[in-house]
Design an enzyme around this catalytic site. Structure first.
Site, PDB file in Angstrom:
ATOM      1  N   GLY A 143       0.834  -1.251   0.195  1.00  0.00           N
ATOM      2  CA  GLY A 143      -0.074  -0.155  -0.084  1.00  0.00           C
ATOM      3  C   GLY A 143       0.722   1.273   0.119  1.00  0.00           C
ATOM      4  O   GLY A 143       1.900   1.258   0.185  1.00  0.00           O
ATOM      5  N   LYS A 180      -0.631   5.219  -5.730  1.00  0.00           N
ATOM      6  CA  LYS A 180      -1.688   4.654  -6.764  1.00  0.00           C
ATOM      7  C   LYS A 180      -2.683   5.924  -7.063  1.00  0.00           C
ATOM      8  O   LYS A 180      -2.814   5.978  -8.077  1.00  0.00           O
ATOM      9  CB  LYS A 180      -2.282   3.468  -6.146  1.00  0.00           C
ATOM     10  CG  LYS A 180      -1.623   2.267  -5.914  1.00  0.00           C
ATOM     11  CD  LYS A 180      -2.634   1.389  -5.576  1.00  0.00           C
ATOM     12  CE  LYS A 180      -2.898   1.569  -3.952  1.00  0.00           C
ATOM     13  NZ  LYS A 180      -2.036   1.448  -3.101  1.00  0.00           N
ATOM     14  N   ASN A 198     -10.254   2.230   4.620  1.00  0.00           N
ATOM     15  CA  ASN A 198      -9.044   1.811   5.190  1.00  0.00           C
ATOM     16  C   ASN A 198      -7.917   2.322   4.265  1.00  0.00           C
ATOM     17  O   ASN A 198      -6.773   2.746   4.370  1.00  0.00           O
ATOM     18  CB  ASN A 198      -8.662   0.398   5.294  1.00  0.00           C
ATOM     19  CG  ASN A 198      -8.931  -0.486   3.907  1.00  0.00           C
ATOM     20  OD1 ASN A 198      -9.878   0.134   3.048  1.00  0.00           O
ATOM     21  ND2 ASN A 198      -8.603  -1.387   4.148  1.00  0.00           N
ATOM     22  N   GLY A 226      -5.978   5.245   1.659  1.00  0.00           N
ATOM     23  CA  GLY A 226      -5.615   6.624   1.844  1.00  0.00           C
ATOM     24  C   GLY A 226      -5.111   7.280   0.363  1.00  0.00           C
ATOM     25  O   GLY A 226      -3.961   6.857   0.225  1.00  0.00           O
ATOM     26  N   HIS A 227      -5.807   7.583  -0.400  1.00  0.00           N
ATOM     27  CA  HIS A 227      -5.259   7.968  -1.594  1.00  0.00           C
ATOM     28  C   HIS A 227      -5.026   9.565  -1.750  1.00  0.00           C
ATOM     29  O   HIS A 227      -6.063  10.304  -1.224  1.00  0.00           O
ATOM     30  CB  HIS A 227      -6.159   7.636  -2.786  1.00  0.00           C
ATOM     31  CG  HIS A 227      -6.162   6.182  -3.054  1.00  0.00           C
ATOM     32  ND1 HIS A 227      -6.986   5.228  -3.770  1.00  0.00           N
ATOM     33  CD2 HIS A 227      -5.286   5.206  -2.254  1.00  0.00           C
ATOM     34  CE1 HIS A 227      -6.553   3.985  -3.969  1.00  0.00           C
ATOM     35  NE2 HIS A 227      -5.460   3.986  -2.662  1.00  0.00           N
ATOM     36  N   THR A 228      -3.986  10.102  -2.170  1.00  0.00           N
ATOM     37  CA  THR A 228      -3.700  11.606  -2.116  1.00  0.00           C
ATOM     38  C   THR A 228      -3.689  11.936  -3.642  1.00  0.00           C
ATOM     39  O   THR A 228      -2.853  11.383  -4.348  1.00  0.00           O
ATOM     40  CB  THR A 228      -2.421  11.991  -1.406  1.00  0.00           C
ATOM     41  OG1 THR A 228      -2.446  11.273  -0.144  1.00  0.00           O
ATOM     42  CG2 THR A 228      -2.196  13.157  -1.233  1.00  0.00           C
ATOM     43  N   GLN A 270      -4.660  -0.421  -1.197  1.00  0.00           N
ATOM     44  CA  GLN A 270      -3.696  -1.369  -0.422  1.00  0.00           C
ATOM     45  C   GLN A 270      -2.636  -1.782  -1.475  1.00  0.00           C
ATOM     46  O   GLN A 270      -2.586  -1.306  -2.581  1.00  0.00           O
ATOM     47  CB  GLN A 270      -4.386  -2.509   0.485  1.00  0.00           C
ATOM     48  CG  GLN A 270      -5.174  -1.973   1.517  1.00  0.00           C
ATOM     49  CD  GLN A 270      -6.618  -1.311   1.105  1.00  0.00           C
ATOM     50  OE1 GLN A 270      -7.387  -2.138   0.392  1.00  0.00           O
ATOM     51  NE2 GLN A 270      -7.006  -0.475   1.704  1.00  0.00           N
ATOM     52  N   THR A 307      -4.108   6.819   9.416  1.00  0.00           N
ATOM     53  CA  THR A 307      -4.362   6.974  10.799  1.00  0.00           C
ATOM     54  C   THR A 307      -3.108   7.916  11.199  1.00  0.00           C
ATOM     55  O   THR A 307      -2.972   7.999  12.558  1.00  0.00           O
ATOM     56  CB  THR A 307      -3.593   5.426  11.079  1.00  0.00           C
ATOM     57  OG1 THR A 307      -2.402   5.180  10.425  1.00  0.00           O
ATOM     58  CG2 THR A 307      -4.685   4.257  10.604  1.00  0.00           C
TER      59      THR A 307
HETATM   60  P1  IMP Z   1      -7.545  -3.256   7.793  1.00  0.00           P
HETATM   61  O1  IMP Z   1      -7.497  -3.138   6.076  1.00  0.00           O
HETATM   62  O2  IMP Z   1      -7.721  -1.826   8.277  1.00  0.00           O
HETATM   63  O3  IMP Z   1      -8.236  -4.417   8.151  1.00  0.00           O
HETATM   64  O4  IMP Z   1      -5.807  -3.492   8.165  1.00  0.00           O
HETATM   65  C1  IMP Z   1      -5.075  -4.525   7.749  1.00  0.00           C
HETATM   66  C2  IMP Z   1      -3.770  -4.384   7.451  1.00  0.00           C
HETATM   67  O5  IMP Z   1      -3.810  -3.491   6.040  1.00  0.00           O
HETATM   68  C3  IMP Z   1      -3.022  -3.516   8.249  1.00  0.00           C
HETATM   69  O6  IMP Z   1      -1.673  -3.947   8.321  1.00  0.00           O
HETATM   70  C4  IMP Z   1      -3.077  -1.957   7.736  1.00  0.00           C
HETATM   71  O7  IMP Z   1      -1.768  -1.109   8.252  1.00  0.00           O
HETATM   72  C5  IMP Z   1      -3.034  -2.287   6.357  1.00  0.00           C
HETATM   73  N1  IMP Z   1      -3.399  -1.318   5.356  1.00  0.00           N
HETATM   74  C6  IMP Z   1      -4.914  -1.447   5.044  1.00  0.00           C
HETATM   75  N2  IMP Z   1      -5.179  -0.251   4.218  1.00  0.00           N
HETATM   76  C7  IMP Z   1      -3.860   0.246   3.878  1.00  0.00           C
HETATM   77  C8  IMP Z   1      -3.520   1.271   2.902  1.00  0.00           C
HETATM   78  O8  IMP Z   1      -4.271   1.954   2.438  1.00  0.00           O
HETATM   79  N3  IMP Z   1      -2.127   1.679   3.063  1.00  0.00           N
HETATM   80  C9  IMP Z   1      -1.417   0.885   3.767  1.00  0.00           C
HETATM   81  N4  IMP Z   1      -1.485  -0.317   4.479  1.00  0.00           N
HETATM   82  C10 IMP Z   1      -2.938  -0.461   4.425  1.00  0.00           C
END
Ligand code: IMP
Length: 459
Positions: free
Chosen positions: A11, A15, A37, A39-41, A225, A323
């Site tokens: 991730g 992208k 979850n 985070g696209h900038t 991701q 986060t």
């Molecule tokens: P979840 O997708 O919130 O369940 O997190 C599962 C794992 O994927 C964790 O290690 C998160 O830090 C990681 N993760 C989820 N979304 C992203 C993203 O957009 N970028 C980077 N890591 C991500």
């Protein structure tokens, strides 16, 4: 035709910026997995847009679709749409009726379960992603289409919410609050349904996209991701709960594999590695407390790997978009990239953050791994092993390249490939040749005018 954008690593490869560039020529941008979850900038002139759910193309007026493979938090969706409207944009976002809905109890349970998992915790974003996909697979989920039908919505909630209450209180010993209250949930989510209907946002995704493609429209699939976070191909269990790799497109958007495979599948690569979350990382430099396994601070204040990590983290702005957590940092991991290229069938790659590494004397990559088995035997690997326990036993065999100077990147972009410092070209050529795919673009900054575009998949 279609173009698919896939994260090659963990991730945060940039992208959003690539979707912004290639999506400009597209008619529709589609998210096929994940939820808020991501985070696209997207940087547009002086303006920076941070999106977690609304597809990146929406910033430029392209239709954005959240496919049925996504999990949708309506609260985030409307917050993002309203925020974009306040900034003068008019995003056109459609949501698949088959997509699953993230409810407040999913978020609460995500937090509780992470704590209970201890060493097995993935370090999730606590957005309720995993618990929502669990309910989808468990056939007890609430779908976007259910929000439009109050009778079905109530029926679904009355079935599932008592189970969630019991799980929270009896298994985890947590007092269930209004996130577990059927009446409160029903009222709020029925209203979301009304707004979705009023704004005509819901679609039968597969049907909608296939009709657009039949009409000759161009579609970009925007992965969230990355491959090493894919529930099947990533570092399980430290993964997300969906399929970011290109196979996820067919299922998550309802467009046939042959159609997806007929277009480009572009792997997005960050020139080094970053990671938010736990699990092993063979090319990691230094560590981050609470994320790097077994790490509780630098052993030595002058540690070279720690200073390099801190330098790259600051230069690259490596703090989570969702986060705000500091990201773990490491050298480029070629076995991870070979794995991603094979899994998704990359036809091209874009390498971002080449400017971040500028000014270092040397730039290193993990070219391959030496894995030590439990019996003490060693094995050479050029790709990621299938289990995370094996991955933790891998030591990266490093290759070192000359570093490149920090230059005026605007001039470099004007001059194109030849304008890049020679050492950077050597590095990029190595990556592209090792993966046996063409280099489509090179990112030397976050803005779209800070990208050297070598190939446009829609040309
Ligand atoms: P979840 O997708 O919130 O369940 O997190 C599962 C794992 O994927 C964790 O290690 C998160 O830090 C990681 N993760 C989820 N979304 C992203 C993203 O957009 N970028 C980077 N890591 C991500």
């Amino acid at each position: 035709m279609t173009v698919t954008i896939v994260g090659s690593q963990l991730g945060d490869e940039g992208k959003g910026g690539v979707v912004d560039i290639y999506g400009d020529g597209a008619d529709v941008v589609v998210r096929y997995q994940g939820g808020d979850n991501a985070g696209h900038t997207v940087v547009l002139g002086e303006e920076t847009y941070k999106l977690s759910l609304v597809p990146s193309g929406a910033v430029r007026g392209t239709v954005g679709v959240l496919g049925n493979g996504c999990v949708v938090n309506p609260e985030t969706l409307f917050e993002e749409i309203d925020a974009l409207r306040e900034r003068g944009l008019d995003p056109d976002v459609r949501v698949a009726e088959r997509a699953h809905v993230i409810l407040p109890y999913h978020r609460v349970l995500d937090g509780i379960e992470e704590e209970a998992k201890d060493d097995l915790a993935a370090g999730t974003t606590k957005r309720g992603i995993g618990p929502t996909y669990e309910d989808k697979a468990g056939r007890r989920g609430v779908r976007v289409g259910d929000l439009l039908d109050p009778e079905v919505l109530r029926e679904r909630l009355e079935y599932v919410v008592p189970q969630k209450r019991a799980l929270a209180s009896e298994v985890y010993g947590v007092d269930p609050d209004e996130a577990f209250d059927v009446d409160a949930l029903f009222e709020t989510y029925r209203e979301y349904g009304e707004r979705l209907a009023d704004e005509e946002m819901t679609v039968n995704c597969s049907d909608y996209l296939n009709r657009r493609l039949d009409d000759g429209d161009d579609v970009v699939f925007e992965g969230a991701q990355g491959t090493a976070l894919d529930i099947d191909y990533g570092v399980y269990p430290y993964v997300t709960s969906s399929n970011p790799s290109a196979g996820g497109v067919a299922v998550g958007a309802g467009v046939a594999p042959a159609v997806v495979g007929d277009g480009d599948v572009i792997g997005i690569v960050k020139a080094y590695l970053s990671r938010v979350g736990t699990g092993p990382l063979p090319t990691e430099l230094g560590g981050v407390e609470g994320q790097t396994p077994g790490y509780d601070g630098p052993a030595d204040a002058d540690d070279e790997a720690e200073s390099l990590a801190a330098y790259i983290r600051d230069e690259g702005g490596e703090y989570g978009t969702v986060t705000g957590r500091p990201r773990r940092v490491g050298w480029l991991d070629m076995p991870m990239l070979r794995h991603a290229a094979r899994t998704s069938g990359f036809t091209g790659i874009v390498v971002n953050h080449v400017d971040t590494l500028a000014g270092l004397d040397e730039v290193t990559v993990g070219h391959s791994y030496t894995m030590t088995t439990r019996d003490g035997e060693t094995r050479e690997l050029d790709t990621m092993p299938p289990t995370t326990e094996q991955w933790a036993r891998c030591e990266a065999n490093l290759r070192t390249f000359d570093g490149w100077p920090d230059v005026d990147w605007a001039d470099v972009v004007d001059a194109g490939w030849e304008g890049l410092p020679e050492a950077a070209r050597t590095y990029l050529t190595y990556v592209s040749e090792e993966l046996d795919v063409d280099l489509y673009a090179v990112g030397v900054g976050p803005g779209r005018e800070e990208t050297i575009v070598l190939e446009d998949p829609f040309d």
